[in-house]
Write a protein that holds these residues in place. Sequence first.
Motif, PDB file in Angstrom:
ATOM      1  N   ARG A 204      17.707   3.691  -0.418  1.00 35.36           N
ATOM      2  CA  ARG A 204      18.083   4.671  -1.443  1.00 35.36           C
ATOM      3  C   ARG A 204      18.582   5.978  -0.840  1.00 35.36           C
ATOM      4  O   ARG A 204      19.633   6.497  -1.230  1.00 35.36           O
ATOM      5  CB  ARG A 204      16.874   4.928  -2.343  1.00 35.36           C
ATOM      6  CG  ARG A 204      17.080   5.989  -3.400  1.00 35.36           C
ATOM      7  CD  ARG A 204      15.821   6.111  -4.231  1.00 35.36           C
ATOM      8  NE  ARG A 204      15.529   4.860  -4.907  1.00 35.36           N
ATOM      9  CZ  ARG A 204      14.341   4.561  -5.448  1.00 35.36           C
ATOM     10  NH1 ARG A 204      13.348   5.421  -5.342  1.00 35.36           N
ATOM     11  NH2 ARG A 204      14.160   3.413  -6.067  1.00 35.36           N
ATOM     12  N   TYR A 205      17.861   6.524   0.125  1.00 32.01           N
ATOM     13  CA  TYR A 205      18.190   7.858   0.631  1.00 32.01           C
ATOM     14  C   TYR A 205      19.429   7.842   1.526  1.00 32.01           C
ATOM     15  O   TYR A 205      20.243   8.772   1.482  1.00 32.01           O
ATOM     16  CB  TYR A 205      16.990   8.431   1.375  1.00 32.01           C
ATOM     17  CG  TYR A 205      15.818   8.718   0.478  1.00 32.01           C
ATOM     18  CD1 TYR A 205      15.786   9.865  -0.301  1.00 32.01           C
ATOM     19  CD2 TYR A 205      14.756   7.827   0.375  1.00 32.01           C
ATOM     20  CE1 TYR A 205      14.716  10.138  -1.142  1.00 32.01           C
ATOM     21  CE2 TYR A 205      13.689   8.077  -0.473  1.00 32.01           C
ATOM     22  CZ  TYR A 205      13.669   9.238  -1.227  1.00 32.01           C
ATOM     23  OH  TYR A 205      12.621   9.492  -2.073  1.00 32.01           O
ATOM     24  N   SER A 206      19.579   6.810   2.344  1.00 35.88           N
ATOM     25  CA  SER A 206      20.779   6.741   3.190  1.00 35.88           C
ATOM     26  C   SER A 206      22.029   6.562   2.344  1.00 35.88           C
ATOM     27  O   SER A 206      23.079   7.150   2.631  1.00 35.88           O
ATOM     28  CB  SER A 206      20.648   5.598   4.198  1.00 35.88           C
ATOM     29  OG  SER A 206      20.505   4.349   3.532  1.00 35.88           O
ATOM     30  N   LYS A 207      21.945   5.760   1.290  1.00 39.40           N
ATOM     31  CA  LYS A 207      23.095   5.608   0.392  1.00 39.40           C
ATOM     32  C   LYS A 207      23.416   6.924  -0.305  1.00 39.40           C
ATOM     33  O   LYS A 207      24.594   7.298  -0.425  1.00 39.40           O
ATOM     34  CB  LYS A 207      22.800   4.524  -0.641  1.00 39.40           C
ATOM     35  CG  LYS A 207      22.847   3.103  -0.107  1.00 39.40           C
ATOM     36  CD  LYS A 207      22.604   2.103  -1.223  1.00 39.40           C
ATOM     37  CE  LYS A 207      22.720   0.676  -0.695  1.00 39.40           C
ATOM     38  NZ  LYS A 207      22.481  -0.324  -1.768  1.00 39.40           N
TER      39      LYS A 207
ATOM     40  N   PHE B 149      19.146  13.384   3.991  1.00 45.07           N
ATOM     41  CA  PHE B 149      18.774  12.160   3.278  1.00 45.07           C
ATOM     42  C   PHE B 149      18.785  10.956   4.222  1.00 45.07           C
ATOM     43  O   PHE B 149      17.905  10.090   4.144  1.00 45.07           O
ATOM     44  CB  PHE B 149      19.726  11.933   2.105  1.00 45.07           C
ATOM     45  CG  PHE B 149      19.386  12.722   0.883  1.00 45.07           C
ATOM     46  CD1 PHE B 149      18.302  12.369   0.095  1.00 45.07           C
ATOM     47  CD2 PHE B 149      20.149  13.811   0.505  1.00 45.07           C
ATOM     48  CE1 PHE B 149      17.981  13.091  -1.043  1.00 45.07           C
ATOM     49  CE2 PHE B 149      19.843  14.544  -0.629  1.00 45.07           C
ATOM     50  CZ  PHE B 149      18.750  14.184  -1.410  1.00 45.07           C
ATOM     51  N   CYS B 150      19.800  10.883   5.091  1.00 46.31           N
ATOM     52  CA  CYS B 150      19.871   9.762   6.035  1.00 46.31           C
ATOM     53  C   CYS B 150      18.693   9.789   7.015  1.00 46.31           C
ATOM     54  O   CYS B 150      18.125   8.741   7.355  1.00 46.31           O
ATOM     55  CB  CYS B 150      21.193   9.802   6.797  1.00 46.31           C
ATOM     56  SG  CYS B 150      22.656   9.524   5.761  1.00 46.31           S
ATOM     57  N   GLU B 151      18.321  10.977   7.482  1.00 53.00           N
ATOM     58  CA  GLU B 151      17.180  11.089   8.388  1.00 53.00           C
ATOM     59  C   GLU B 151      15.874  10.722   7.686  1.00 53.00           C
ATOM     60  O   GLU B 151      14.977  10.105   8.294  1.00 53.00           O
ATOM     61  CB  GLU B 151      17.088  12.522   8.935  1.00 53.00           C
ATOM     62  CG  GLU B 151      18.224  12.912   9.876  1.00 53.00           C
ATOM     63  CD  GLU B 151      18.132  12.174  11.208  1.00 53.00           C
ATOM     64  OE1 GLU B 151      17.064  11.620  11.516  1.00 53.00           O
ATOM     65  OE2 GLU B 151      19.154  12.149  11.924  1.00 53.00           O
TER      66      GLU B 151
ATOM     67  N   ILE C 287      12.081  16.604  11.276  1.00 48.48           N
ATOM     68  CA  ILE C 287      13.269  15.979  10.685  1.00 48.48           C
ATOM     69  C   ILE C 287      14.310  17.036  10.347  1.00 48.48           C
ATOM     70  O   ILE C 287      15.499  16.887  10.647  1.00 48.48           O
ATOM     71  CB  ILE C 287      12.874  15.181   9.429  1.00 48.48           C
ATOM     72  CG1 ILE C 287      11.971  14.002   9.814  1.00 48.48           C
ATOM     73  CG2 ILE C 287      14.118  14.671   8.715  1.00 48.48           C
ATOM     74  CD1 ILE C 287      11.473  13.223   8.624  1.00 48.48           C
ATOM     75  N   MET C 288      13.888  18.113   9.729  1.00 51.35           N
ATOM     76  CA  MET C 288      14.827  19.176   9.398  1.00 51.35           C
ATOM     77  C   MET C 288      15.410  19.797  10.657  1.00 51.35           C
ATOM     78  O   MET C 288      16.593  20.167  10.699  1.00 51.35           O
ATOM     79  CB  MET C 288      14.124  20.251   8.570  1.00 51.35           C
ATOM     80  CG  MET C 288      13.594  19.763   7.231  1.00 51.35           C
ATOM     81  SD  MET C 288      14.859  18.928   6.239  1.00 51.35           S
ATOM     82  CE  MET C 288      16.034  20.258   6.037  1.00 51.35           C
TER      83      MET C 288
ATOM     84  N   TYR D 124      26.720   5.859  12.860  1.00 45.35           N
ATOM     85  CA  TYR D 124      25.600   6.538  13.512  1.00 45.35           C
ATOM     86  C   TYR D 124      24.279   6.166  12.849  1.00 45.35           C
ATOM     87  O   TYR D 124      23.268   5.916  13.528  1.00 45.35           O
ATOM     88  CB  TYR D 124      25.818   8.043  13.478  1.00 45.35           C
ATOM     89  CG  TYR D 124      24.697   8.841  14.103  1.00 45.35           C
ATOM     90  CD1 TYR D 124      24.611   8.997  15.481  1.00 45.35           C
ATOM     91  CD2 TYR D 124      23.717   9.430  13.302  1.00 45.35           C
ATOM     92  CE1 TYR D 124      23.569   9.724  16.055  1.00 45.35           C
ATOM     93  CE2 TYR D 124      22.685  10.163  13.861  1.00 45.35           C
ATOM     94  CZ  TYR D 124      22.621  10.304  15.240  1.00 45.35           C
ATOM     95  OH  TYR D 124      21.590  11.009  15.790  1.00 45.35           O
ATOM     96  N   TYR D 125      24.279   6.122  11.528  1.00 45.68           N
ATOM     97  CA  TYR D 125      23.049   5.801  10.804  1.00 45.68           C
ATOM     98  C   TYR D 125      22.922   4.312  10.479  1.00 45.68           C
ATOM     99  O   TYR D 125      21.931   3.906   9.852  1.00 45.68           O
ATOM    100  CB  TYR D 125      22.974   6.612   9.508  1.00 45.68           C
ATOM    101  CG  TYR D 125      22.721   8.078   9.745  1.00 45.68           C
ATOM    102  CD1 TYR D 125      21.464   8.531  10.133  1.00 45.68           C
ATOM    103  CD2 TYR D 125      23.742   9.014   9.598  1.00 45.68           C
ATOM    104  CE1 TYR D 125      21.230   9.881  10.358  1.00 45.68           C
ATOM    105  CE2 TYR D 125      23.522  10.362   9.820  1.00 45.68           C
ATOM    106  CZ  TYR D 125      22.259  10.789  10.203  1.00 45.68           C
ATOM    107  OH  TYR D 125      22.023  12.129  10.436  1.00 45.68           O
ATOM    108  N   ASN D 126      23.929   3.529  10.868  1.00 42.99           N
ATOM    109  CA  ASN D 126      23.895   2.076  10.659  1.00 42.99           C
ATOM    110  C   ASN D 126      23.604   1.739   9.199  1.00 42.99           C
ATOM    111  O   ASN D 126      22.719   0.942   8.867  1.00 42.99           O
ATOM    112  CB  ASN D 126      22.843   1.418  11.565  1.00 42.99           C
ATOM    113  CG  ASN D 126      22.980  -0.095  11.610  1.00 42.99           C
ATOM    114  OD1 ASN D 126      24.064  -0.632  11.376  1.00 42.99           O
ATOM    115  ND2 ASN D 126      21.901  -0.783  11.892  1.00 42.99           N
TER     116      ASN D 126
END
Length: 790
Positions: free
Chosen positions: A120-123, A177-179, A196-197, A326-328
């Motif tokens: 969900r978050y990466s999308k 979101f991706c992280e 993360i931030m 990068y985030y695959n």
Amino acid sequence: PLLVSGSAEQDFNMTEDPDSSALSSSMSIDKLLPALLECFGIILCGYVAGRANIITPTQAKGLGNFVSKFALPALLFKNMVLLDFGNVIWPFLWSILIAKVSVFFIVCVLTLIVASPESRYSKAGLFSIFATQSNDFALGYPIVEALYQSTYPEYLQYIYLVAPVSLMLLNPIGFAFCEIQKWKNQGNRQQRKLLIMGLVVLQVLKNPIVFMVVIGIIAHFALHQTIPPFMAEFVDGLANSFGGAALFYLGLSMVGQLGKLTRSTVVTLILLITAKLLLMPLICKDMVDLLDNSNTSALNHSSLSNYAFLYGVFPTAPSVAIYAVYYNAELEVVTSGMVISTFLSAPIMYVSAWLLTMRWMDPQLLMNSLQNVSFNISIVSLVALVWTITVMFLSKKFKRLPHMFTVNLFLAQFLTCFGMILWNFVVKEDNFIGQVLTFTLLCTSLYSTYVWPGMLSLSLVLMKSFEDVKVSPSLFVIAGWGVPVLVTAVLLISGEKMPDTIDSAFFYGKPQMICTTVVVALSILLGGSSLVCLNRGSWAHNDQIQEENAAEDLVTEVEPENQTLFEPVTPSGDLNKGTFSYGDHLTETFIHVILMELQQVADRQVPRHVLLCLLLTVSLLANLSSCLWLLLNPVPGRLYLELQFFCAVANYGQGFLSFALFGLDKHLIILPFKKRLYSLWYGKKQEEQTDLPDEVRMTCTQFTKYHKDQCFHDIVKKRRCGKRTKVDCFLGCELVEWLQQVGLAQDHGEAVLYGTRLEQGGVLQHIKQEHSFQDSRLYYLIIPTTNYLT
């Protein structure tokens, strides 16, 4: 709707347009076509070089690194130093920024609601970046330069101001979101949120583009808008190398991307491209109209508004694909969308610029052209709908849900096209009664095409939730036709005919506009919310995956550990628990049972209905934009014409969508045609050939005698066919992998050949007898009695 009346027609008369006196000098259309040919010609050269392997992917990656880490940062540094902030109209920048933030927020929220929790978050992050990050420098700048260099050269610097702000403000949110998705996917979640931030901020600061923008702004004030002579040539050399190299690399990055497009990504792509090429330019223009109140020049205000629309049409930047790598995550959607949006943006930009630079347009000529387009499209669409409705009745799908509702939609589309054809003749005659009767037919059917997408989406949700519609189908039919009849009756009773109009969509003027806005908005709300609910459930998701797997619609795994191929049918003939046993012969009756069970549930064609509702919802969004545009702008301007013609195609060309999705029934048309073509191609030789080749016979004998039981044990699994039948089967790709593992085939090619020989000898066959053996996710059966033994 095509909302132009006798009074509204005057809005398009360029002699009365406030910016008509100086419009010819506001843009330069003569330079636009060469600029487009230059940009897309270089892109084509890069694509050919990549396709022909003249430049390898590794070499292309090196070129991409040079463009993004040397040439573009130098270009940004140069323009940040030389930028003249005194000529900047800040409300324009705020308008573009608000538009980007709005689109980013809309895409992000919808993705978080609809997408599955696993991604969900990466999308949400990548899709939001896709919809807002434009290819400003490589493709946008040459086009803006061609249009405005000689008239409004200060417009060029807006690109250098807007793009870095987007990179520094919106992209970090998407990266966050991706992280977060990476953090959730990790087994141990020991990382703190603060870390993360910090990673996100570090990644943004490491971006050479962002870094050089900051350095350039500092140098702007420190060097007093001048680049020292000792470094001017160096910076110019790198900056000037950006244009051609970036376009060439864009072509290289497009190689092979459309091949990654699958049916499961089509819906996502439609939504993203709609947000990028339709929603973004409309919001950009509306924001400028609302916020740029300080501009005293009507000409400059109109030019900025049009420029904002053109800026919104710029396609997605290739760097978004780098983020996906990068985030695959979502690489297929992002890369395919980048290619499609790039080539779709070209005609939109050209038509928009062409309309903006026309000195004068005859209103009557425009209305006649619009009427002719609607008439011609209606004729062709009518033929397509006759074919589609005939197929629905011959296949008897109209008796089942949701096709029962789909047929009503097709009928409404048919009557709309028929009504437009009649209107083309009646409107030219001075017969008020004939015009009213024809208008009643056309308006009712057109409103019905607005209502039915929402009703159809709602029925799909109810079917998913309750396995059948608990509300009587008659209520849906009454609502689908009753609401349009009621709205049309209100217009006929309370409306006042507009004089000198030939546009049926503005026959009753502003009241008709308001009614259309309400009906379309409610249908979008109902259809959109229903599609969101449908996507969150498992049924639509499973159906989409199964249709992607070459029409293996309802074969699902239920008992992997069970090693019986067919369990015996119950004596009573009840198939609720019936399966087939391994020892029994696979007769034609049993295969018929499997095919009938698969066909009954596959007839729902949920993914096709979802795609139809989605495409029609996009057309409804265009109609809503057209209504609001004319209601909120007394002088809508030339760009409104572009939206009008698009709405004409969307309203009267719906039959093409219906035909493409439902007009070519597989079992009624496609498969018989393929079999007939196959028999004509091979003639009677294939039918007379009864002896199998020696290599086929030897392969089948070897497999049956030594390897069949082990193969059955390893890859065959019991799967449910529909609700009542269970059958043990396997995937073609599973057999290919197994043959290589046990040493019966040395490589992929030998494994496919081995499976083909087994299929030719009758050892295995496709579960629905529709395909030969393939290395794919098609389902196959192992046949106890084989042809090669007879």
